[in-house]
Design a protein around this motif. Structure first.
Motif, PDB file in Angstrom:
ATOM      1  N   TYR A 176       1.150  -1.227   0.048  1.00 48.51           N
ATOM      2  CA  TYR A 176      -0.302  -0.084   0.228  1.00 48.51           C
ATOM      3  C   TYR A 176       0.670   1.029  -0.129  1.00 48.51           C
ATOM      4  CZ  TYR A 176      -3.602  -3.550   1.032  1.00 48.51           C
ATOM      5  OH  TYR A 176      -4.395  -4.417   0.917  1.00 48.51           O
ATOM      6  N   ALA A 177       0.654   1.992  -0.840  1.00 44.56           N
ATOM      7  CA  ALA A 177       1.089   3.392  -1.099  1.00 44.56           C
ATOM      8  C   ALA A 177       1.221   4.412   0.439  1.00 44.56           C
ATOM      9  CB  ALA A 177       0.637   4.442  -1.926  1.00 44.56           C
ATOM     10  N   THR A 178       0.383   4.107   1.186  1.00 47.93           N
ATOM     11  CA  THR A 178      -0.447   5.177   2.020  1.00 47.93           C
ATOM     12  C   THR A 178      -0.670   4.161   3.222  1.00 47.93           C
ATOM     13  OG1 THR A 178      -2.538   5.842   1.581  1.00 47.93           O
ATOM     14  CG2 THR A 178      -0.486   7.311   1.328  1.00 47.93           C
ATOM     15  N   PRO A 179       0.227   3.345   4.070  1.00 52.30           N
ATOM     16  CA  PRO A 179       0.120   1.721   4.870  1.00 52.30           C
ATOM     17  C   PRO A 179      -0.635   2.553   6.213  1.00 52.30           C
ATOM     18  CG  PRO A 179       2.632   2.185   4.413  1.00 52.30           C
ATOM     19  CD  PRO A 179       1.947   2.739   3.095  1.00 52.30           C
ATOM     20  N   GLU A 180      -0.525   3.832   5.997  1.00 51.00           N
ATOM     21  CA  GLU A 180      -0.400   4.490   7.953  1.00 51.00           C
ATOM     22  C   GLU A 180      -2.025   5.231   7.939  1.00 51.00           C
ATOM     23  OE1 GLU A 180       1.413   5.877   5.525  1.00 51.00           O
ATOM     24  OE2 GLU A 180       1.350   7.454   4.598  1.00 51.00           O
ATOM     25  N   THR A 181      -3.094   4.851   6.838  1.00 49.91           N
ATOM     26  CA  THR A 181      -4.450   5.144   7.233  1.00 49.91           C
ATOM     27  C   THR A 181      -5.263   3.928   7.132  1.00 49.91           C
ATOM     28  OG1 THR A 181      -4.527   4.992   4.467  1.00 49.91           O
ATOM     29  CG2 THR A 181      -3.591   6.890   5.041  1.00 49.91           C
ATOM     30  N   ILE A 182      -4.542   2.592   6.916  1.00 51.43           N
ATOM     31  CA  ILE A 182      -5.302   1.518   6.494  1.00 51.43           C
ATOM     32  C   ILE A 182      -4.617   0.938   8.890  1.00 51.43           C
ATOM     33  CG2 ILE A 182      -5.485  -0.865   6.587  1.00 51.43           C
ATOM     34  CD1 ILE A 182      -3.408   0.446   4.061  1.00 51.43           C
ATOM     35  N   SER A 183      -5.863   0.630   9.556  1.00 47.12           N
ATOM     36  CA  SER A 183      -6.779   0.196  10.892  1.00 47.12           C
ATOM     37  C   SER A 183      -5.460  -0.822  10.886  1.00 47.12           C
ATOM     38  CB  SER A 183      -7.476   1.342  11.448  1.00 47.12           C
ATOM     39  OG  SER A 183      -7.353   0.221  12.766  1.00 47.12           O
ATOM     40  N   THR A 184      -4.527  -1.966  11.040  1.00 42.97           N
ATOM     41  CA  THR A 184      -4.205  -3.195  11.373  1.00 42.97           C
ATOM     42  C   THR A 184      -3.346  -3.498  12.238  1.00 42.97           C
ATOM     43  OG1 THR A 184      -3.635  -4.980   9.443  1.00 42.97           O
ATOM     44  CG2 THR A 184      -2.698  -3.228   8.980  1.00 42.97           C
ATOM     45  N   LEU A 185      -3.643  -4.304  12.646  1.00 39.88           N
ATOM     46  CA  LEU A 185      -2.921  -4.671  13.819  1.00 39.88           C
ATOM     47  C   LEU A 185      -1.715  -5.583  13.203  1.00 39.88           C
ATOM     48  CD1 LEU A 185      -5.838  -6.592  15.857  1.00 39.88           C
ATOM     49  CD2 LEU A 185      -4.127  -4.737  16.839  1.00 39.88           C
ATOM     50  N   ASP A 186      -0.204  -5.954  13.886  1.00 41.25           N
ATOM     51  CA  ASP A 186       0.486  -6.608  13.489  1.00 41.25           C
ATOM     52  C   ASP A 186       0.671  -8.090  13.658  1.00 41.25           C
ATOM     53  OD1 ASP A 186       2.336  -4.002  13.053  1.00 41.25           O
ATOM     54  OD2 ASP A 186       2.788  -4.795  15.220  1.00 41.25           O
ATOM     55  N   THR A 187      -1.174  -8.255  14.231  1.00 43.99           N
ATOM     56  CA  THR A 187      -0.914  -9.846  13.523  1.00 43.99           C
ATOM     57  C   THR A 187      -2.719 -10.410  13.438  1.00 43.99           C
ATOM     58  OG1 THR A 187      -1.584  -9.900  16.343  1.00 43.99           O
ATOM     59  CG2 THR A 187       0.689 -10.050  15.848  1.00 43.99           C
ATOM     60  N   ALA A 188      -2.634 -11.532  13.081  1.00 43.15           N
ATOM     61  CA  ALA A 188      -4.385 -12.298  12.827  1.00 43.15           C
ATOM     62  C   ALA A 188      -3.533 -13.329  13.190  1.00 43.15           C
ATOM     63  CB  ALA A 188      -4.227 -12.595  11.422  1.00 43.15           C
ATOM     64  N   THR A 189      -5.161 -13.229  14.785  1.00 40.91           N
ATOM     65  CA  THR A 189      -4.954 -14.367  16.109  1.00 40.91           C
ATOM     66  C   THR A 189      -6.755 -14.887  15.153  1.00 40.91           C
ATOM     67  OG1 THR A 189      -5.267 -12.732  16.851  1.00 40.91           O
ATOM     68  CG2 THR A 189      -3.255 -13.552  16.735  1.00 40.91           C
ATOM     69  N   ALA A 190      -6.741 -16.357  16.143  1.00 37.00           N
ATOM     70  CA  ALA A 190      -7.662 -17.252  16.251  1.00 37.00           C
ATOM     71  C   ALA A 190      -8.582 -16.387  17.653  1.00 37.00           C
ATOM     72  CB  ALA A 190      -7.477 -17.684  17.110  1.00 37.00           C
ATOM     73  N   ILE A 191      -9.784 -16.666  17.144  1.00 41.94           N
ATOM     74  CA  ILE A 191     -11.172 -15.604  18.022  1.00 41.94           C
ATOM     75  C   ILE A 191     -10.299 -16.272  19.540  1.00 41.94           C
ATOM     76  CG2 ILE A 191     -13.007 -16.393  18.883  1.00 41.94           C
ATOM     77  CD1 ILE A 191     -12.762 -14.967  16.013  1.00 41.94           C
ATOM     78  N   SER A 192     -10.285 -17.667  19.029  1.00 45.80           N
ATOM     79  CA  SER A 192      -9.680 -17.691  21.447  1.00 45.80           C
ATOM     80  C   SER A 192      -8.494 -17.137  22.058  1.00 45.80           C
ATOM     81  CB  SER A 192     -10.055 -19.770  20.954  1.00 45.80           C
ATOM     82  OG  SER A 192      -8.226 -19.787  20.088  1.00 45.80           O
ATOM     83  N   THR A 193      -7.741 -16.552  20.915  1.00 41.94           N
ATOM     84  CA  THR A 193      -6.650 -15.166  21.627  1.00 41.94           C
ATOM     85  C   THR A 193      -7.527 -14.825  22.269  1.00 41.94           C
ATOM     86  OG1 THR A 193      -5.591 -16.354  19.304  1.00 41.94           O
ATOM     87  CG2 THR A 193      -4.330 -14.241  21.218  1.00 41.94           C
ATOM     88  N   HIS A 194      -8.698 -14.088  22.351  1.00 34.00           N
ATOM     89  CA  HIS A 194      -9.550 -13.210  23.126  1.00 34.00           C
ATOM     90  C   HIS A 194     -10.821 -13.452  23.241  1.00 34.00           C
ATOM     91  CE1 HIS A 194      -7.365 -10.306  19.554  1.00 34.00           C
ATOM     92  NE2 HIS A 194      -6.488 -11.548  18.625  1.00 34.00           N
TER      93      HIS A 194
END
Lengths: 431, 262
Positions: B111-129
């Motif tokens: 992405y050209a402007t990644p700062e405008t995208i809200s994302t976490l550093d991880t993709a995790t299982a539901i049971s983590t939360h």
């Protein structure tokens, strides 16, 4: 009413694949801002494909979209075979077409009946619609089910099928299995004819607008897996030239990537395919078009639902033709000899042009990849259509009516937002 | 007296939409299901009511944005039973491969402007939360698995999970072992059954899309795969694929990667 400013937000657009929203601002009777927002989170496919072997790519890219995994697999195999300078057998060519027929039927069948038809007949969902129109819904679910059956014939399952590989298929279906599916298709063909006529009889606005249609075109075949990229405004390029003409960019009011053809929005998908390739359809399809008084090309976006029905009928005829000529083979794929290089793949996903580019390194692994899904290409067109359609519809309609009409316009494109290889989350500015 | 129907919801997080098709691909059974239960939230099908109280919430997709991390807590609070469907919800999915990489540099590459995208550093299982009552691993899950879980839960019975291996499925179905007879690398010895051993039926090795089975011996499979001529890197990629963050697979894959690095 005229001097007030009002905001209309559809926070979640129902009955689309994936998640999106629309924000509309009306100022003094005019649209001052219109944003189609995609908030499907990025999944970064293009990065984690790096370092993967050819057939791992085929299994991985299916996971971009549960609704059109075949399209992703077919664009990827084509690009990889391009790099490895492989030529597939006529048998593989036909089987890939058969596989794609299944996915068109599955995806279009789902869209027409579960996502779009409730709009035209004013129901909140297919469940509500089925209470009053059980036969229409059951016919649709049956045709959709035949598509699933065809995908499973070659792929063993319809979501993330496991049959395709670089060079062809892991195994050829048994003749008995093909004959079983063929019999079902033949028996159900009249249902697809009825579907075409029914879709043409749906109540829809008679509004036309200017837009450019873009799709693949092949000299003899209605396009699925092969062809040059053409438009109805004179574009005619090899798929390797995609980047020179079709540019991804950002628009000032949003952060979503959009694709433009020489600075303008364009349409991909079933309506674009029919607009540019109707002459390649077999006589049976032309007969039903005549019977239903349906003409292509058309610039009425609501005719998309008819285009999908026509493609279901065509896919059934094509599948029957291929299955009738089916021969079993013990060499369902040509062997791979990996080499370094760059290759391109472009096929007609149910929603339109799906373009892939891969670079492989000396070890025969992915060095880099790029994927441009159809919905990112249609995005600018959807916004333009909304400006046009909402003005034509009349902005003095109630918020509920405007919301309903906007959703209906968006659904014409069957946006599949879950292919979030390329979609950005949008910050919605609510005034 | 009017019958009170059980209420269910289908929620989507970061995913491909494929597991909710376990409902939409039911054909006429979908209409029957809608008679037996109230489907109160299912965006792709139409109903939108994300905060409704339900008996069973089905969750597709992993948690990869701050908004998702918040939304899953609300859903948990509103649901009697919470069931994850598919690799993404149960183990993070293929996109959890970002967990082993520098997500920021990946974002910048795409992405050209990644700062405008809200994302976490991880993709995790539901049971983590949140607490999960029942998990279905497959990528994709199939309709039978999902409906079976629903029927059990509505009877207040814990759904029975078959946790045996694809190997046993092949034996039951009479498929010849592709690894023994053809030398095809196969993940069947460590992979959860439920798919119907589709890949071996085509003569190809299993690629572990149904996730880890019970009591798996990843070291033994690693040795087998080595003996077939696969490098550590190739074996690691097999563990770190569709179910890369599932317990057992993650450790086996990272161990091989580490071995390669040292």
């Amino acid at each position: 009413m005229k001097d007030i400013e009002k905001d209309l937000t559809i926070p979640i657009i129902a009955r689309v694949e994936g998640e999106g929203a629309l924000h509309l601002k009306i100022h003094e009777g005019k649209i001052s801002q219109l944003e189609l927002s995609i908030y499907e989170p990025p999944r970064l496919f293009e990065k984690f494909l790096e370092g993967r072997a050819p057939n791992e790519v085929i299994d991985a890219v299916a996971r971009i979209c549960g609704i059109c995994p075949v399209a992703y697999q077919m664009s990827a195999v084509q690009a990889i075979e391009h790099i490895f300078e492989m030529k597939v057998s006529p048998w593989v060519h036909e089987m890939r077409r058969l596989f794609y027929c299944g996915e068109w039927m599955e995806s279009h069948g789902l869209h027409i009946h579960m996502l779009a038809a409730p709009d035209f007949l004013r129901y909140p969902s297919v469940i509500a619609m089925a209470k009053d129109h059980p036969d229409i819904v059951k016919r649709g679910l049956h045709l959709h089910g035949l598509g699933l059956m065809l995908m499973a014939l070659l792929g063993k399952r319809s979501v993330h099928p496991v049959g395709a590989c670089v060079g062809g298929f892991y195994a050829a279906p048994k003749i008995s299995a093909v004959l079983e599916v063929l019999a079902q298709f033949k028996k159900s063909l009249p249902l697809a004819q009825e579907l075409v006529l029914w879709s043409a009889s749906l109540p829809m606005a008679k509004v036309t607008q200017e837009f450019t249609s873009v799709c693949l075109r092949h000299p003899q075949e209605y396009p699925m897996n092969e062809g040059r990229i053409v438009s109805d405004r004179g574009l005619d390029i090899d798929i390797s030239e995609f980047d020179n003409y079709l540019k991804e960019s950002q628009v000032p009011y949003s952060t979503a990537l959009q694709c433009h053809l020489q600075g303008k929005s364009y349409l991909v998908g079933p309506l674009a395919r029919l607009n540019l390739n109707h002459h390649l359809l077999p006589a049976e399809v032309h007969d039903i078009l005549k019977e239903g008084n349906i003409t292509f090309p058309t610039q009425n976006m609501f005719h998309s639902v008819i285009a999908r029905s026509v493609e279901i009928y065509y896919a059934m005829l094509e599948a029957i033709r291929i299955m009738e000529n089916y021969v079993y083979t013990t060499t369902p794929h040509t062997p791979i000899t990996p080499r370094a290089g760059i290759g391109f793949g472009c096929t007609e996903a149910p929603r339109g042009l799906l373009w892939h580019r891969y670079e492989f390194n000396d070890e025969g692994l992915v060095a880099s990849s790029r994927i441009v899904p159809p919905t990112s290409q249609n995005q600018a067109r959807i916004e333009e259509d909304l400006w046009h359609s909402l003005m034509a519809y009349g902005l003095d309609h109630s918020d509920d009516d405007l919301r309903f009409h906007s959703e209906m316009v968006i659904r014409n494109y069957d946006p599949c937002i879950s292919c979030s290889t390329h979609f950005l989350q949008l910050k919605v500015d609510r005034v | 007296m009017e019958e009170v129907k059980p209420r269910i919801a289908i929620h989507k997080f970061t995913s491909c939409d494929g597991c909710q098709l376990a409902f939409l691909h039911l054909g006429e059974d979908l209409l029957t299901l809608a008679e037996k239960v109230d489907i109160v939230h299912f965006v792709e099908m139409g109903p939108i009511n994300p905060t409704a109280k339900v008996d069973v919430a089905y969750i597709e997709g992993s948690i990869s944005t701050p908004e998702e991390a918040k939304r899953i807590r609300e859903i948990r609070a509103n649901s009697r039973y919470l069931v994850t469907i598919g690799a993404c919800a149960t183990a993070g999915g293929i996109q959890a491969l970002r967990n082993f990489a520098d997500t920021k540099s990946w974002m910048q590459a795409i992405y050209a402007t990644p700062e405008t995208i809200s994302t976490l550093d991880t993709a995790t299982a539901i049971s983590t939360h949140v607490k999960v009552d029942y998990e279905i691993y497959g990528c994709p899950v199939n309709s039978q698995q999902v409906l079976a879980s629903l029927l059990s839960l509505l009877q207040k019975v814990t759904p029975t999970a078959r946790r045996d291996k694809v190997c046993l499925e092949c034996k039951r179905l009479g498929y010849v072992c592709v690894m023994v007879t053809k030398g095809e690398p196969c993940m069947g010895p460590v992979t959860h059954t439920g798919c119907g051993a589709l890949c071996p039926s085509l003569g190809r090795g299993c690629y572990a899309c149904y996730g880890p089975a019970e009591n798996i011996n990843t070291d033994s499979l690693t040795q087998w795969l080595s003996s077939l001529g696969l490098s550590d890197a190739e074996i690691a990629r097999r563990f770190l694929f569709i179910q890369n963050s599932a317990p057992g697979f993650k450790e086996a894959g990272l161990k091989l990667q580490k071995k390669k690095a040292s």
